[in-house]
Design a protein around this motif. Structure first.
Motif, mmCIF file in Angstrom:
data_model
loop_
_atom_site.group_PDB
_atom_site.id
_atom_site.type_symbol
_atom_site.label_atom_id
_atom_site.label_comp_id
_atom_site.label_asym_id
_atom_site.label_seq_id
_atom_site.Cartn_x
_atom_site.Cartn_y
_atom_site.Cartn_z
ATOM 1 N N UNK A 78 32.332 38.788 53.915
ATOM 2 C CA UNK A 78 30.406 38.534 53.755
ATOM 3 C C UNK A 78 30.988 36.637 53.230
ATOM 4 N N UNK A 79 29.980 36.112 53.496
ATOM 5 C CA UNK A 79 30.526 34.005 53.267
ATOM 6 C C UNK A 79 29.217 33.674 52.536
ATOM 7 N N UNK A 201 42.321 48.567 36.665
ATOM 8 C CA UNK A 201 43.222 47.867 37.694
ATOM 9 C C UNK A 201 42.983 49.117 38.780
ATOM 10 N N UNK A 202 43.429 49.716 38.707
ATOM 11 C CA UNK A 202 42.971 51.421 39.443
ATOM 12 C C UNK A 202 41.918 51.659 39.401
ATOM 13 N N UNK A 203 40.584 51.372 39.121
ATOM 14 C CA UNK A 203 39.386 51.255 39.161
ATOM 15 C C UNK A 203 38.481 50.329 40.020
ATOM 16 N N UNK A 204 39.262 48.966 40.109
ATOM 17 C CA UNK A 204 37.996 47.970 40.294
ATOM 18 C C UNK A 204 37.100 48.151 41.248
ATOM 19 N N UNK A 205 35.976 48.316 41.196
ATOM 20 C CA UNK A 205 34.460 47.937 42.118
ATOM 21 C C UNK A 205 35.096 46.536 43.056
ATOM 22 N N UNK A 206 35.119 45.420 41.548
ATOM 23 C CA UNK A 206 34.886 44.121 42.424
ATOM 24 C C UNK A 206 36.101 42.805 41.161
ATOM 25 N N UNK A 207 36.617 42.155 42.199
ATOM 26 C CA UNK A 207 37.276 41.230 41.361
ATOM 27 C C UNK A 207 37.288 39.704 41.566
ATOM 28 N N UNK A 208 37.080 38.952 40.640
ATOM 29 C CA UNK A 208 36.453 38.177 40.986
ATOM 30 C C UNK A 208 37.693 37.442 40.681
ATOM 31 N N UNK A 209 37.914 36.459 41.207
ATOM 32 C CA UNK A 209 38.939 35.011 41.580
ATOM 33 C C UNK A 209 38.778 33.856 42.309
ATOM 34 N N UNK A 210 39.201 32.660 41.360
ATOM 35 C CA UNK A 210 39.254 31.261 42.270
ATOM 36 C C UNK A 210 40.507 30.970 43.382
ATOM 37 N N UNK A 211 40.056 30.157 43.657
ATOM 38 C CA UNK A 211 41.298 29.792 45.146
ATOM 39 C C UNK A 211 41.411 28.263 44.575
ATOM 40 N N UNK A 212 42.929 28.012 44.020
ATOM 41 C CA UNK A 212 43.741 26.858 43.469
ATOM 42 C C UNK A 212 44.289 25.949 44.660
ATOM 43 N N UNK A 213 44.815 24.818 44.728
ATOM 44 C CA UNK A 213 45.499 24.161 45.337
ATOM 45 C C UNK A 213 46.168 23.462 43.920
ATOM 46 N N UNK A 214 47.698 22.365 44.458
ATOM 47 C CA UNK A 214 48.216 22.234 43.310
ATOM 48 C C UNK A 214 48.094 21.313 42.295
ATOM 49 N N UNK A 262 37.300 47.281 46.549
ATOM 50 C CA UNK A 262 36.760 47.217 47.189
ATOM 51 C C UNK A 262 36.018 45.951 47.657
ATOM 52 N N UNK A 263 35.786 45.215 46.872
ATOM 53 C CA UNK A 263 35.181 43.374 47.121
ATOM 54 C C UNK A 263 36.198 42.733 46.591
ATOM 55 N N UNK A 264 36.600 41.732 46.819
ATOM 56 C CA UNK A 264 37.283 40.857 46.059
ATOM 57 C C UNK A 264 37.035 39.097 46.338
ATOM 58 N N UNK A 265 35.774 38.502 45.550
ATOM 59 C CA UNK A 265 35.400 37.303 45.923
ATOM 60 C C UNK A 265 36.731 36.034 45.656
ATOM 61 N N UNK A 266 36.781 35.430 46.680
ATOM 62 C CA UNK A 266 37.076 33.996 46.388
ATOM 63 C C UNK A 266 35.990 33.323 46.412
ATOM 64 N N UNK A 283 45.598 34.666 53.634
ATOM 65 C CA UNK A 283 46.963 36.039 54.048
ATOM 66 C C UNK A 283 45.607 37.005 53.272
ATOM 67 N N UNK A 284 44.586 37.307 53.351
ATOM 68 C CA UNK A 284 43.322 39.007 53.222
ATOM 69 C C UNK A 284 43.717 39.017 52.381
ATOM 70 N N UNK A 285 44.126 38.267 50.712
ATOM 71 C CA UNK A 285 43.420 38.455 49.188
ATOM 72 C C UNK A 285 42.085 38.889 49.695
ATOM 73 N N UNK A 286 41.900 38.515 49.358
ATOM 74 C CA UNK A 286 40.014 38.641 49.850
ATOM 75 C C UNK A 286 39.084 38.750 50.184
ATOM 76 N N UNK A 287 37.752 39.372 50.137
ATOM 77 C CA UNK A 287 36.843 40.350 50.908
ATOM 78 C C UNK A 287 35.739 39.524 51.185
ATOM 79 N N UNK A 288 36.033 38.655 50.181
ATOM 80 C CA UNK A 288 34.588 37.956 50.378
ATOM 81 C C UNK A 288 34.218 35.887 50.193
ATOM 82 N N UNK A 289 33.889 35.577 50.447
ATOM 83 C CA UNK A 289 34.236 33.832 50.088
ATOM 84 C C UNK A 289 32.858 33.534 49.443
ATOM 85 N N UNK A 290 33.017 32.484 48.679
ATOM 86 C CA UNK A 290 31.650 31.323 48.277
ATOM 87 C C UNK A 290 32.656 30.437 47.754
ATOM 88 N N UNK A 291 31.719 29.396 48.443
ATOM 89 C CA UNK A 291 31.857 27.854 48.940
ATOM 90 C C UNK A 291 31.193 27.179 49.435
#
Length: 304
Positions: A78-79, A201-214, A262-266, A283-291
């Motif tokens: 999803x986007x 971590x082994x049971x995660x349903x959702x990971x919430x991460x931010x994408x950063x630059x330099x 299951x879901x990793x939102x970037x 990279x395939x690290x995330x499954x969903x993006x918020x932008x």
């Protein structure tokens, strides 16, 4: 010299009448006491000399169309796109609200949290308006804390605030993100608190991460990598989306556990570089993006 200036002024006058006052070539010919074909030639000359510039703006793609193209291009589930607001602060606030809606929609039981501006805003918003009757049971950090005092760059603090708002159980790492030597990092990984986080971590349903630059390097003291264009959850990627091996020790969720989530939102906070977002999406690290929708336009332009 005067003749050329007079000619340019005359061409500008004809162009003004035609393009700005919406007069026909016949009307202009009558006003200028010249023939209609001469007006046509003068308009062409005005364009050739740069007095008149004609630009064609293609209609912008709708948010739905952009989101769909983004998913197809990067293989996302999803986007979520938000409109660009009058300032980065307002845009990030809007993104934080959308993030909270997304979390509610996913109905996760175990949630992993990273650090960043939008995550910090979301946690602060819930501090004022706690959530009741939700699915979240446990929250844990995805990486250690930065060495700066800014709350939003401390994963444990984000976990604490979100856990209080969601009435969930927090599991803290109580560790810095970076270690100067492998021995210290190994000692930390042998502690009970680290093992408790690993169990989540082994049971995660959702990971919430931010994408950063330099810019994350200056903000948090993050130890950047020479070829990295983007960072997420403690991982750096190059322009092709390849994850770059770390030359130092960092406390973060193992890659294989993140991939099983299951879901990793970037989240792309306002001001993040297009190159950084493109690298992380590849990279395939995330499954969903918020932008922002403007970011989606730029990303699709880069890949066309």
């Amino acid at each position: 010299m005067n003749y050329r200036r007079d000619k340019l002024e005359r061409l500008a006058r004809v162009a003004h009448l035609y393009y700005e006052e919406d007069k026909t070539q016949g009307e202009i010919a009558e006003l200028m006491c010249v023939s209609r074909p001469l007006v046509s030639r003068m308009l062409n000359e005005a364009r050739n000399l740069g007095i008149v510039e004609i630009r064609v703006h293609s209609p912008a793609r709708s948010a739905e169309s952009l989101a769909e193209h983004l998913c197809r291009t990067y293989g996302l589930r999803s986007s979520m796109l938000v409109a660009e607001e009058e300032s980065d602060d307002i845009t990030n606030y809007t993104m934080a609200k959308r993030l909270l809606t997304y979390i509610e929609e996913q109905k996760p039981a175990v949630v992993g949290v990273g650090w960043g501006t939008v995550i910090g805003i979301a946690a602060k918003m819930l501090e004022r308006v706690p959530v009741h009757h939700n699915s979240i049971q446990t929250l844990c950090p995805l990486l250690g804390n930065s060495n700066v005092l800014l709350r939003q760059y401390h994963s444990d603090e984000n976990v604490r605030m979100l856990a209080e708002a969601y009435d969930a159980q927090p599991v803290f790492l109580h560790a810095p993100a970076y270690y100067s030597c492998e021995a210290d990092a190994k000692m930390m990984r042998e502690t009970k608190q680290y093992q408790n986080v690993v169990n989540q971590w082994e049971k995660l349903d959702l990971a919430i991460i931010e994408i950063h630059d330099d810019s994350i390097i200056e903000k948090t003291g993050y130890l950047g990598q020479e070829e990295a264009v983007g960072y997420a959850a403690g991982y750096g990627v190059d322009v092709k989306g390849k994850i770059i091996p770390q030359a130092y020790n960092i406390m973060r969720i193992p890659l294989e556990m993140l991939e099983r989530c299951r879901r990793v939102i970037g989240i792309c906070a306002a001001g993040t570089s297009v190159q950084a977002v493109d690298g992380i999406l590849r990279s395939g690290l995330i499954t969903d993006v918020l932008a922002q929708d403007a970011m989606a336009e730029l990303l699709l332009r880069e890949t066309e």
